[in-house]
Design a protein around this motif. Structure first.
Motif, short mmCIF file in Angstrom:
data_model
loop_
_atom_site.label_atom_id
_atom_site.label_comp_id
_atom_site.label_asym_id
_atom_site.label_seq_id
_atom_site.Cartn_x
_atom_site.Cartn_y
_atom_site.Cartn_z
N LEU A 198 -83.72 -41.16 -20.87
CA LEU A 198 -84.81 -40.81 -22.16
C LEU A 198 -85.48 -42.81 -23.25
CD1 LEU A 198 -83.08 -37.89 -23.75
CD2 LEU A 198 -84.79 -37.74 -21.97
N PRO A 208 -80.55 -45.83 -13.91
CA PRO A 208 -81.56 -45.21 -13.47
C PRO A 208 -81.96 -43.85 -13.63
CG PRO A 208 -79.39 -45.29 -12.01
CD PRO A 208 -79.19 -45.87 -13.06
N GLY A 231 -77.71 -40.13 -12.37
CA GLY A 231 -76.03 -39.21 -12.30
C GLY A 231 -76.26 -37.76 -12.57
P1 ADP Z 1 -78.39 -43.04 -16.85
O1 ADP Z 1 -78.20 -43.31 -16.10
O2 ADP Z 1 -80.01 -42.75 -18.00
O3 ADP Z 1 -77.54 -42.37 -18.03
P2 ADP Z 1 -78.08 -39.51 -16.88
O4 ADP Z 1 -78.88 -38.61 -15.77
O5 ADP Z 1 -76.69 -40.74 -16.24
O6 ADP Z 1 -78.65 -41.33 -16.32
O7 ADP Z 1 -78.75 -39.35 -17.74
C1 ADP Z 1 -79.69 -39.58 -18.02
C2 ADP Z 1 -79.44 -39.48 -19.67
O8 ADP Z 1 -79.68 -38.37 -20.70
C3 ADP Z 1 -80.28 -40.81 -20.47
O9 ADP Z 1 -80.82 -41.88 -20.02
C4 ADP Z 1 -79.46 -40.00 -21.58
O10 ADP Z 1 -80.87 -40.45 -22.33
C5 ADP Z 1 -79.43 -39.06 -22.01
N1 ADP Z 1 -78.12 -38.20 -21.69
C6 ADP Z 1 -76.82 -38.30 -20.77
N2 ADP Z 1 -75.36 -37.79 -21.66
C7 ADP Z 1 -75.85 -37.75 -22.60
C8 ADP Z 1 -74.66 -37.36 -23.59
N3 ADP Z 1 -73.48 -37.61 -23.76
N4 ADP Z 1 -75.46 -38.45 -24.80
C9 ADP Z 1 -76.63 -37.98 -25.12
N5 ADP Z 1 -77.63 -38.18 -25.24
C10 ADP Z 1 -76.90 -38.63 -22.89
#
Ligand code: ADP
Length: 419
Positions: free
Chosen positions: A328, A346, A349
């Motif tokens: 996001l 990216p 995760g």
């Molecule tokens: P990234 O590599 O961007 O961290 P992830 O797949 O791990 O990718 O997470 C996707 C998105 O979910 C993140 O970019 C973030 O915006 C949101 N996100 C994940 N975990 C959290 C959290 N604990 N609190 C707030 N937003 C989160």
């Protein structure tokens, strides 16, 4: 008095009136008149037999003759056309029939027209539904194609990146080996460790890309092994406690009833999934915040929760984040640090975490009051893992049979004896 002779009496007047009033061009009129004559003939049959279904075929043909493009443009329905035909019928009756004849004819023709209106509305609605579902099918197909090409791209890019990456690692190692021994060059050492850090991060990204494409193509091969839930949580803690400390955060793990259970999971993969979730909690929580890992056992499942005091996630994004590249916010906000505040990545995760957990037969979801960087409402990730007391595949079942029998015996011994 019968309606059939009355209908015959006004047939030619009706045909002329309706075709002249509804059609302008001479060319079209001929075929329209043909259709009208067929309609009138079937109307006569319907009136004579009292069975309006004589008109089914022609009404369906008319409704279906509307082209696809007309449907897209929401072209006018047949309903007003039929209405006009009915009004023109009244005119013709007024001019060419006596009051008694008119009443007689109306009595038998009106119920049939009512049937025609219903049939047309029903048929047209059906056609619209078919058209919309065909369009939806097309959109779904093209989305699937897009997703497939995205997944193909990830797989090709990851494998293509791996080779030059290995080359860089090899040459860096050679450079280090060729440094004159005895004379430590701090500047060179710094440069080399910079390259190491960069290549390591790139390795992680490439591996994530390979994992995502394996999950997409259902190629994830799980290797079930026994592990205590407690041990899985402790492993995650020891891996991430330093990052949390760097960010002045507290990382707390609560024991819970059942956390000492031995379960069969792919330990490496499940650790990877949990680490992704917890490192996100660190990343999206401001300095000084806290991350709490807790859990409970449910019938057939163990639920692990990871709660943070971070920036939270809006309701409409709570499904999106589990998609690949479901990151996001601002795409420019990339960082090399895995746990830097709002470091971004990216966006693979959580998609890997979901793929791994679902491959185990579990589920992952998030709860959060919403996104707010000022008030930090926090998020709680729920991870549901099946409580497997035996490995699901035959090969490892043979390998671990005595262990799982022991575990079962122990848990039976631990149960209070009922009288
Ligand atoms: P990234 O590599 O961007 O961290 P992830 O797949 O791990 O990718 O997470 C996707 C998105 O979910 C993140 O970019 C973030 O915006 C949101 N996100 C994940 N975990 C959290 C959290 N604990 N609190 C707030 N937003 C989160």
């Amino acid at each position: 008095m019968h309606s059939t002779p009355i209908m015959r009496k006004i047939r030619e007047h009706w045909l002329a009136r309706v075709s002249h009033s509804l059609v302008r061009g001479e060319g079209v009129r001929a075929s329209f008149e043909e259709q009208l004559a067929r309609f009138y003939e079937l109307l006569e049959q319907a009136v004579a037999s009292g069975d309006p279904s004589w008109l089914d075929q022609i009404l369906d043909d008319w409704a279906e003759s509307r082209t696809e493009t007309e449907l897209e443009r929401e072209a006018t329905s047949l309903y007003p056309l039929l209405n006009q035909i009915l009004l023109l019928t009244f005119d013709v009756q007024r001019e060419y029939l006596s009051a008694d004849e008119s009443m007689e004819l109306l009595g038998s023709v009106l119920p049939i027209y009512t049937y025609c209106f219903e049939r047309i509305v029903h048929r047209e609605t059906q056609l619209q539904i078919n058209h919309v579902s065909n369009e939806l099918e097309k959109v779904r197909d093209s989305l699937e194609r897009l997703d497939r090409s995205k997944s193909d791209f990830i797989s090709v890019a990851a494998h293509e990146l791996k080779t030059p990456l290995t080359l860089i690692e090899g040459y860096t190692a050679m450079l280090r080996e060729n440094l004159p021994s005895g004379k430590a060059d701090p500047k060179m050492g710094l440069l080399l460790s910079g390259i190491d850090k960069g290549t390591q991060r790139l390795h992680e990204i490439v591996n994530d890309m390979i994992d995502v494409s394996m999950i997409d193509n259902q190629l994830l091969d799980l290797n079930f092994q026994p592990m205590w839930i407690k041990q899985l949580l402790a492993l995650t803690e020891s891996d991430l406690v330093e990052s949390a400390l760097e960010r002045k955060q507290t990382l707390i793990i609560h024991d819970f009833p059942g956390s000492e259970e031995l379960i069969f999971i792919d330990t490496e993969r499940m650790f990877q999934a949990l680490r992704n979730v917890v490192s996100n909690a660190i990343k999206y929580t401001p300095d000084g915040g806290s991350i709490v890992i807790a859990g409970r056992t449910l019938p057939g499942f163990v639920e692990i929760t990871v709660s943070d005091t971070g920036i939270g996630i809006d309701l409409e994004d709570q499904l999106v984040i589990f998609e690949k590249f479901g990151r996001l916010g601002d795409a420019q906000l990339h960082s090399s640090g895995k746990t830097k505040f709002k470091g971004g990545g990216p966006g693979l995760g959580l998609s890997i975490a979901r793929g791994v957990i679902e491959a185990h037969g579990g589920a992952i979801w998030v709860e959060s009051p919403g996104y707010d960087e000022i008030n930090c409402p926090g998020s709680t990730f729920h991870i549901l893992i099946p409580l497997r007391k035996e490995p699901p595949d035959d090969k490892s079942a043979v390998l671990f049979r005595s262990l799982s029998e022991n575990v079962q015996r122990k848990s039976l011994d631990a149960q209070p004896i009922k009288d």
